[in-house]
Structure formats: C-alpha cells, structure tokens
Design a protein around this motif. Structure first.
Motif, short mmCIF file in Angstrom:
data_model
loop_
_atom_site.label_atom_id
_atom_site.label_comp_id
_atom_site.label_asym_id
_atom_site.label_seq_id
_atom_site.Cartn_x
_atom_site.Cartn_y
_atom_site.Cartn_z
N GLN A 7 49.57 95.32 49.92
CA GLN A 7 50.50 94.19 50.25
C GLN A 7 49.58 92.93 49.38
O GLN A 7 48.58 92.42 49.60
N SER A 40 63.73 102.87 62.15
CA SER A 40 63.66 101.70 62.70
C SER A 40 64.83 100.97 63.25
O SER A 40 64.66 99.90 64.19
N HIS A 41 65.84 101.49 62.83
CA HIS A 41 67.27 100.90 63.36
C HIS A 41 68.26 102.20 63.77
O HIS A 41 68.16 103.22 63.36
N GLN A 65 61.62 102.78 57.62
CA GLN A 65 62.65 101.62 57.52
C GLN A 65 62.79 101.55 55.82
O GLN A 65 61.64 101.57 55.37
N TRP A 66 63.82 101.13 55.19
CA TRP A 66 63.82 100.92 54.02
C TRP A 66 64.02 99.39 53.58
O TRP A 66 64.93 98.82 54.25
N ASP A 67 63.04 98.90 53.03
CA ASP A 67 63.25 97.28 52.72
C ASP A 67 63.29 97.06 51.25
O ASP A 67 63.07 97.80 50.41
N GLU A 69 63.24 95.92 47.61
CA GLU A 69 62.09 95.83 46.67
C GLU A 69 62.13 94.32 46.20
O GLU A 69 63.49 93.89 46.07
N ARG A 70 61.43 93.70 45.85
CA ARG A 70 61.42 92.32 45.42
C ARG A 70 60.60 92.25 43.66
O ARG A 70 59.64 92.65 43.71
N ARG A 80 65.14 99.96 47.13
CA ARG A 80 64.58 99.80 48.28
C ARG A 80 63.12 100.59 48.32
O ARG A 80 63.24 101.71 47.46
N GLN A 83 59.09 101.82 54.12
CA GLN A 83 57.94 101.30 55.01
C GLN A 83 57.77 102.18 56.09
O GLN A 83 58.69 102.66 56.89
#
Length: 139
Positions: A7, A40-41, A65-67, A69-70, A80, A83
């Motif tokens: 991170q 998670s959802h 969960q799929w976050d 990507e940036r 994505r 996570q």
C-alpha cells in the motif's frame, strides 16, 4: 508462490507507516480464499437474498471486493484489483502462519509521492514494485 501486498502512501501527510507484506500462497491459503470468501457487497446474481448475503458475510473468514485500480495521479484505470479482507481464523493464520516477510516501504512511498508531485511520472513509475498476474496453477 508468494504474493506481495503493498500500500503506497497517497498523501505525504499520511502518518501511518506503510508495509509490504509477503504471504505464502499454498494450497491451504488458496483454498481458504476461494472456498470461504464472501463478496463484500450484495449481488442478486450470487446471493439468494440480502439476508443470505448478510449471514454469509458474518460467518465468512474472508471478504472479496474489486476496487478500481488507479494511476499515479489517482485517475481510474480500465481494470480493477482484488482486495481481500480476512477475519477470524483466516486473519490469525495470515498473521501467524502465512506471512513470510514484512518490509517498511514508507521512505519509498514518500519518494514516489515527491516525484509525482514534481511531475516526474517516469521516475516514479520506475520505483513502483513489479505487479504480476496471480496464476493459481503456478501456486
């Protein structure tokens, strides 16, 4: 196979140290992630109803969960990243059995942040850890 979870600091004022954690990916760890993970959802295509999802979420030792990507400027990318959150027995085993290395990457994160702030994205990108697709067959 090992996996690294890094991170990087998104703010120079962020006070927490940043760690790179290397965890073993054995048949046991992959089984825990795959067999016991809960989204998670709520997803009606996966769960019978919201109550069933809430029950599974409460009882599951892992959450998926799929976050988004940036990039280095925090713009969304067209893919994505997974996570994985661990709880209960999975969390204990991750900390006590599966973690094989922990490294402080706070100075690296600050260096990357400074390069991005100065607009030197090429130099910042060169300092990022290598990301490889996870291939379960190779685990």
């Amino acid at each position: 196979m090992n996996s690294e979870n890094t991170q990087l600091n998104r703010s120079a004022a962020h006070p927490e140290p940043l760690r790179r954690i290397r965890a073993a990916h054995t048949g046991t760890t992959v089984t825990v992630y795959q067999a016991y993970a809960c989204l998670s959802h709520y997803d009606p295509a996966v769960h019978a109803d919201r109550d069933a999802w809430k029950r599974q979420l409460r009882e599951s030792p892992a959450r998926v969960q799929w976050d988004p990507e940036r990039d280095l400027r925090l713009n969304p990318l067209p893919y994505r990243s997974l996570q994985l959150g661990l709880a209960g027995e999975a969390s204990r085993r991750y900390a006590d059995e599966w973690t094989v290395a922990i490294r402080d990457v706070t100075p690296l994160a600050h260096e990357i942040h400074a390069l991005v702030t100065r607009g030197d994205l090429a130099a910042a990108t060169a300092l990022l850890p290598e990301e490889r697709p996870y291939c379960p067959a190779a685990a």
